[in-house]
Every structure is written in C-alpha cells, then in structure tokens.
Design a protein around this motif. Structure first.
Motif, short mmCIF file in Angstrom:
data_model
loop_
_atom_site.label_atom_id
_atom_site.label_comp_id
_atom_site.label_asym_id
_atom_site.label_seq_id
_atom_site.Cartn_x
_atom_site.Cartn_y
_atom_site.Cartn_z
N MET A 41 0.83 -1.19 0.00
CA MET A 41 0.00 0.00 0.00
C MET A 41 0.86 1.25 0.00
O MET A 41 2.07 1.19 0.26
CB MET A 41 -0.92 0.02 1.23
CG MET A 41 -1.91 -1.11 1.29
SD MET A 41 -2.89 -1.03 2.81
CE MET A 41 -3.76 0.52 2.56
N ASN A 42 0.21 2.37 -0.27
CA ASN A 42 0.87 3.66 -0.21
C ASN A 42 0.78 4.20 1.22
O ASN A 42 -0.25 4.10 1.88
CB ASN A 42 0.18 4.63 -1.19
CG ASN A 42 0.98 5.87 -1.44
OD1 ASN A 42 1.22 6.65 -0.51
ND2 ASN A 42 1.37 6.07 -2.68
N ILE A 43 1.87 4.79 1.69
CA ILE A 43 1.89 5.37 3.04
C ILE A 43 0.81 6.44 3.17
O ILE A 43 0.16 6.55 4.22
CB ILE A 43 3.27 5.95 3.36
CG1 ILE A 43 4.30 4.82 3.54
CG2 ILE A 43 3.24 6.82 4.62
CD1 ILE A 43 5.73 5.30 3.78
N ARG A 44 0.61 7.21 2.12
CA ARG A 44 -0.42 8.27 2.16
C ARG A 44 -1.80 7.68 2.43
O ARG A 44 -2.63 8.29 3.10
CB ARG A 44 -0.42 9.05 0.85
CG ARG A 44 0.79 9.96 0.67
CD ARG A 44 0.57 10.94 -0.47
NE ARG A 44 0.38 10.24 -1.72
CZ ARG A 44 1.36 9.88 -2.55
NH1 ARG A 44 2.61 10.14 -2.23
NH2 ARG A 44 1.10 9.25 -3.68
N THR A 45 -2.06 6.48 1.89
CA THR A 45 -3.35 5.84 2.12
C THR A 45 -3.53 5.48 3.59
O THR A 45 -4.60 5.69 4.18
CB THR A 45 -3.48 4.57 1.25
OG1 THR A 45 -3.34 4.94 -0.13
CG2 THR A 45 -4.82 3.90 1.47
#
Length: 279
Positions: free
Chosen positions: A26-30
């Motif tokens: 996953m993306n850290i921003r998510t």
C-alpha cells in the motif's frame, strides 16, 4: 517509551507505517488517510516524532478494509461495518454493492454496444463504394426531430444544442448520429438548398424515452460520397436520375447523415456523407 523498545521488547511487536505499507503493498499516504478518517487507527503514535506504529491487531482490520475496497465498497460503509461488526451489516453492504455492480454491468454493456455500433459505422463508411447508387432496405429508426427550414449555409451546431437543451439529451450521443432532411417536394423540384428538419438518431442504448418514430422501415436509394452536406447537390442529382431511369418514385423526405465529419477527423478528405431517399 522509546520507539526501539516499543517495537520489540514489549508484549506486542509493532510495525512502522513504512513497514505496514510494504507488508500490505500500500501507499503510506493511504494509511495516513485511513488514520485521519478513523478507518484504521495505529496502535501507538510517538508523541515526540508523531510516527505511527501498528500491531498485528491492525492486520486483520486492514485485511478486511482491503477486501471490501477490492469489492468497491465505499470507505464510509466500511467504517460503519468495522464499528458495528454485525453479520446483518455486512450482508446489507454486500446486497447494496451487488445491486451497484449489476447496474454498472448494465451501463458497461450499453457502452460496449454503442462503441461497437460506432466502429461498424466508421468502418462501413471507410470501405463504402463512393459515388455509387445502392438500393437497400433500412430498418426503422427512432429519432428526436426538430422541424425547421434551414439553409445549407446555416451552422447546425446551435440547432443541435437546441435539441439537447429541450430534450435533456446527453451531448455525448450526438457523434455521427445527426441527420438532416430535404423535403419530398423540394426533391421532386430538384431543389437542395434548404433542409426541412434536423434530427438525432437514437439507439436502444441511449435510454431515451420520448422518441418520435418518423423514419419508417423501408427501401431507400442511397449514395455515399467523400464530403459533407455542402457537396450534396450533385449526388442528389445522381440519385434522382437513377430513380427516373429505373422508374422509381420518391416516397418521402430524404435523409442526410455525415458518417465521418469534424467530430472524428481534422482531414476534410476523410469526411463521408450518405444520402438516402425513400422509394
């Protein structure tokens, strides 16, 4: 408590947000966004660094979130379920989501049919025997009609917008489906300077209820040529001469449709128009 001790020496092994992102692809921003909206709160946040840490308790929750997101369930519904964790809630979510998927499938099916229709129209226009009269049976066509006397020099775009505004038709359905007519009387008099109407041909996939069925199924003398409405006169003369020589009679107004025009290409040499006269 230091980050180092908290990550390995306590009762729970904690994982940084970066480690969670890598573990779950996953993306850290998510993950940060999930924290902000309350869908997935970290186990521990370092007050000094504001670093987020997660335990295996969050693993199950995140797996559930990823599963439901893969089913395109909105985050707000996911949050409701996670807060309640009731079987009835998840069943309700699944039911709603299934209905949404079925509607999307129906919509995509209509889009696929519209694409196929347009591709077939373009390919037929590109391979047509230009300047050759062909008599053919054409099925009934449902249209939205605007009866108005229009000169060939008049810009048709404002009239198309007028049809769109009055009928609430989506502008997206117009490409390659706008037609104009020359009245039967003008055809018999050899006058092609004016149109008697402009119309939009409807497809079943347009899902438009207020249809005016005016283009009846029948036999038409047709000709396709390279060019637009401005070059139609000589081809009308060709059709009328053919009808006279064949002993055929005009049965109604003509149909002019630009199969390929400025909406599809900037090359004027690629424009294709078809004339149809019911006989």
């Amino acid at each position: 408590m230091s980050d180092k001790n908290h990550k390995g020496t306590g009762k729970k092994t904690l994982f940084s947000i970066g480690e969670m992102a890598r573990l779950f692809h996953m993306n850290i921003r998510t993950l940060r966004y999930y924290d902000e909206i309350g869908v997935l709160k970290p186990e521990y946040v370092n007050e000094e660094t504001n670093y987020r840490y997660y335990s295996t308790v969050q693993f199950e929750r995140l797996n559930t979130i990823k599963y439901l997101r893969a089913l395109d369930v909105p985050l707000e519904k996911i949050l409701i379920f996670l807060n309640e964790k009731e079987i009835s809630t998840i069943l309700s979510i699944f039911e709603e989501q299934r209905e949404s998927v079925l509607k999307k499938q129906e919509q995509l099916s209509r889009i696929e049919k519209k694409i196929t229709n347009r591709m077939e129209q373009i390919k037929a226009a590109l391979t047509a025997p230009y300047g050759q009269v062909i008599v053919k049976q054409i099925p009934q066509r449902e249209i939205v009609l605007l009866e108005k006397k229009i000169t060939r020099e008049e810009d048709l775009e404002p009239l198309i917008r007028d049809i769109s505004k009055k009928t609430y038709l989506d502008d997206a359905i117009f490409l390659g489906k706008v037609g104009v007519s020359v009245s039967q009387e003008d055809l018999k008099n050899g006058e092609f300077k004016h149109f008697s109407s402009i119309f939009i041909i409807l497809e079943d996939e347009d899902d438009f209820m207020n249809k005016d069925v005016v283009l009846e199924e029948g036999v038409y003398a047709t000709v396709q040529y390279r060019g637009t409405h401005e070059e139609a006169s000589s081809y009308y003369a060709m059709l009328l001469n053919y009808l006279m020589d064949s002993g055929l009679h005009i049965k109604g107004d003509s149909i002019e449709i630009t199969m390929i025009d400025a909406g599809m290409t900037n090359d004027h040499n690629q424009y294709v128009t078809e004339l149809q006269i019911p006989i």
